[in-house]
Design a protein around this motif. Structure first.
Motif, PDB file in Angstrom:
ATOM      1  N   ARG A 198      17.908  -7.922 -36.868  1.00 55.98           N
ATOM      2  CA  ARG A 198      17.495  -8.142 -38.108  1.00 55.98           C
ATOM      3  C   ARG A 198      18.189  -9.747 -38.379  1.00 55.98           C
ATOM      4  N   PHE A 199      19.126 -10.086 -37.656  1.00 57.48           N
ATOM      5  CA  PHE A 199      19.971 -11.185 -38.106  1.00 57.48           C
ATOM      6  C   PHE A 199      19.323 -12.583 -37.444  1.00 57.48           C
ATOM      7  N   LYS A 200      18.619 -12.110 -36.348  1.00 59.76           N
ATOM      8  CA  LYS A 200      18.206 -13.296 -35.353  1.00 59.76           C
ATOM      9  C   LYS A 200      16.948 -13.969 -35.974  1.00 59.76           C
ATOM     10  N   ARG A 201      16.740 -15.099 -35.701  1.00 59.73           N
ATOM     11  CA  ARG A 201      15.560 -15.781 -36.091  1.00 59.73           C
ATOM     12  C   ARG A 201      14.425 -16.040 -35.091  1.00 59.73           C
ATOM     13  N   ASN A 202      14.864 -15.920 -33.905  1.00 59.57           N
ATOM     14  CA  ASN A 202      14.111 -16.139 -33.001  1.00 59.57           C
ATOM     15  C   ASN A 202      14.329 -15.494 -31.437  1.00 59.57           C
ATOM     16  N   GLN A 203      13.397 -15.523 -30.582  1.00 64.04           N
ATOM     17  CA  GLN A 203      13.821 -14.892 -29.173  1.00 64.04           C
ATOM     18  C   GLN A 203      14.941 -15.437 -28.535  1.00 64.04           C
ATOM     19  N   ALA A 204      15.087 -16.874 -28.849  1.00 62.70           N
ATOM     20  CA  ALA A 204      16.118 -17.637 -28.072  1.00 62.70           C
ATOM     21  C   ALA A 204      17.752 -17.134 -28.572  1.00 62.70           C
ATOM     22  N   GLU A 205      17.651 -16.563 -29.975  1.00 58.67           N
ATOM     23  CA  GLU A 205      19.139 -16.145 -30.455  1.00 58.67           C
ATOM     24  C   GLU A 205      19.137 -14.544 -30.044  1.00 58.67           C
ATOM     25  N   VAL A 206      18.060 -14.209 -29.819  1.00 61.22           N
ATOM     26  CA  VAL A 206      18.152 -12.533 -29.095  1.00 61.22           C
ATOM     27  C   VAL A 206      18.705 -12.672 -27.829  1.00 61.22           C
ATOM     28  N   ALA A 207      18.240 -13.548 -26.801  1.00 62.58           N
ATOM     29  CA  ALA A 207      18.946 -13.819 -25.609  1.00 62.58           C
ATOM     30  C   ALA A 207      20.232 -14.262 -25.512  1.00 62.58           C
ATOM     31  N   ALA A 208      20.718 -15.055 -26.321  1.00 64.48           N
ATOM     32  CA  ALA A 208      21.942 -15.780 -26.541  1.00 64.48           C
ATOM     33  C   ALA A 208      22.747 -15.706 -25.186  1.00 64.48           C
ATOM     34  N   PRO A 209      22.361 -16.502 -24.518  1.00 63.68           N
ATOM     35  CA  PRO A 209      23.187 -16.604 -23.199  1.00 63.68           C
ATOM     36  C   PRO A 209      24.637 -16.906 -23.301  1.00 63.68           C
ATOM     37  N   ASP A 210      24.938 -17.764 -24.436  1.00 62.19           N
ATOM     38  CA  ASP A 210      26.616 -17.903 -24.596  1.00 62.19           C
ATOM     39  C   ASP A 210      27.025 -16.672 -25.075  1.00 62.19           C
ATOM     40  N   ARG A 211      26.536 -15.983 -25.854  1.00 62.60           N
ATOM     41  CA  ARG A 211      27.086 -14.619 -26.093  1.00 62.60           C
ATOM     42  C   ARG A 211      27.312 -13.682 -24.783  1.00 62.60           C
ATOM     43  N   VAL A 212      26.320 -13.352 -24.269  1.00 60.16           N
ATOM     44  CA  VAL A 212      26.162 -12.861 -22.697  1.00 60.16           C
ATOM     45  C   VAL A 212      27.361 -13.353 -22.252  1.00 60.16           C
ATOM     46  N   LYS A 213      27.632 -14.602 -21.971  1.00 63.15           N
ATOM     47  CA  LYS A 213      28.837 -14.943 -20.995  1.00 63.15           C
ATOM     48  C   LYS A 213      30.030 -14.438 -21.732  1.00 63.15           C
ATOM     49  N   GLN A 214      30.123 -14.640 -23.219  1.00 67.68           N
ATOM     50  CA  GLN A 214      31.374 -14.188 -23.917  1.00 67.68           C
ATOM     51  C   GLN A 214      31.534 -12.725 -23.679  1.00 67.68           C
ATOM     52  N   VAL A 215      30.616 -12.030 -23.893  1.00 67.25           N
ATOM     53  CA  VAL A 215      30.825 -10.692 -23.562  1.00 67.25           C
ATOM     54  C   VAL A 215      31.163 -10.093 -22.223  1.00 67.25           C
ATOM     55  N   ILE A 216      30.652 -10.753 -21.297  1.00 68.60           N
ATOM     56  CA  ILE A 216      31.124 -10.188 -19.944  1.00 68.60           C
ATOM     57  C   ILE A 216      32.371 -10.915 -19.487  1.00 68.60           C
ATOM     58  N   ASP A 217      32.740 -12.088 -20.153  1.00 71.06           N
ATOM     59  CA  ASP A 217      34.185 -12.707 -19.742  1.00 71.06           C
ATOM     60  C   ASP A 217      35.210 -11.567 -20.509  1.00 71.06           C
ATOM     61  N   LYS A 218      34.952 -11.145 -21.581  1.00 66.88           N
ATOM     62  CA  LYS A 218      35.733 -10.307 -22.264  1.00 66.88           C
ATOM     63  C   LYS A 218      36.184  -9.054 -21.492  1.00 66.88           C
ATOM     64  N   ALA A 219      34.834  -8.467 -21.023  1.00 68.76           N
ATOM     65  CA  ALA A 219      35.034  -7.359 -20.346  1.00 68.76           C
ATOM     66  C   ALA A 219      35.657  -7.464 -18.854  1.00 68.76           C
ATOM     67  N   GLN A 272      12.850  -4.844 -30.693  1.00 68.56           N
ATOM     68  CA  GLN A 272      13.284  -4.719 -32.040  1.00 68.56           C
ATOM     69  C   GLN A 272      12.796  -5.847 -32.841  1.00 68.56           C
ATOM     70  N   HIS A 273      13.334  -7.088 -32.428  1.00 68.54           N
ATOM     71  CA  HIS A 273      13.063  -8.501 -33.111  1.00 68.54           C
ATOM     72  C   HIS A 273      11.684  -8.353 -33.508  1.00 68.54           C
ATOM     73  N   GLN A 274      10.638  -8.355 -32.234  1.00 69.33           N
ATOM     74  CA  GLN A 274       9.301  -8.519 -32.219  1.00 69.33           C
ATOM     75  C   GLN A 274       8.715  -7.508 -33.308  1.00 69.33           C
ATOM     76  N   ALA A 275       9.212  -6.524 -33.103  1.00 64.44           N
ATOM     77  CA  ALA A 275       8.632  -5.316 -34.323  1.00 64.44           C
ATOM     78  C   ALA A 275       8.771  -5.717 -35.821  1.00 64.44           C
ATOM     79  N   LEU A 276      10.217  -6.206 -35.956  1.00 64.73           N
ATOM     80  CA  LEU A 276      10.540  -6.757 -37.229  1.00 64.73           C
ATOM     81  C   LEU A 276       9.844  -7.957 -37.678  1.00 64.73           C
TER      82      LEU A 276
END
Length: 115
Positions: free
Chosen positions: A41-62, A94-98
């Motif tokens: 709901r909070f993302k404006r486009n598919q690039a924000e959905v993919a969020a590679p920087d966030r993916v790296k952050q999540v994996i690094d934290k894990a 979900q983003h596409q449906a919204l």
């Protein structure tokens, strides 16, 4: 968080304990999935959905947590990469449906004054 396993007297005991952990993991995945769908709901486009920087952050934290807790880093990384990729697909749908619900219907004559 340090956890101690309950001593097992048989392979059946080990399997029972693993089954309980698996049930908890599935419950946690369900909860995580609800938040992933909410994030769409909070993302404006598919690039924000993919969020590679966030993916790296999540994996690094894990991985950092894996090292602290004694989990196998290779397993944690493989699980997280797979899990995050699957959740990105769900969030993307979900983003596409919204977005489809918010887009004006091209088949209507909105704004047209008809006689």
């Amino acid at each position: 968080m340090t956890s101690f396993i309950t001593p097992c007297d048989s392979l059946a005991d080990v399997r029972s304990a693993i089954d309980q952990i698996d049930a908890m993991l599935v419950d946690l995945l369900a909860e995580r999935g609800r938040y992933v769908r909410e994030a769409a709901r909070f993302k404006r486009n598919q690039a924000e959905v993919a969020a590679p920087d966030r993916v790296k952050q999540v994996i690094d934290k894990a991985l950092a947590h894996a090292l602290e807790s004694g989990a196998e880093p290779e397993v944690v990384e493989a699980v997280y990469r797979s899990m995050v990729a699957a959740f990105i697909q769900i969030e993307s749908r979900q983003h596409q449906a919204l977005q489809a619900r918010q887009a004006p219907d091209a088949g209507t004559m909105s704004g047209c004054i008809c006689a």
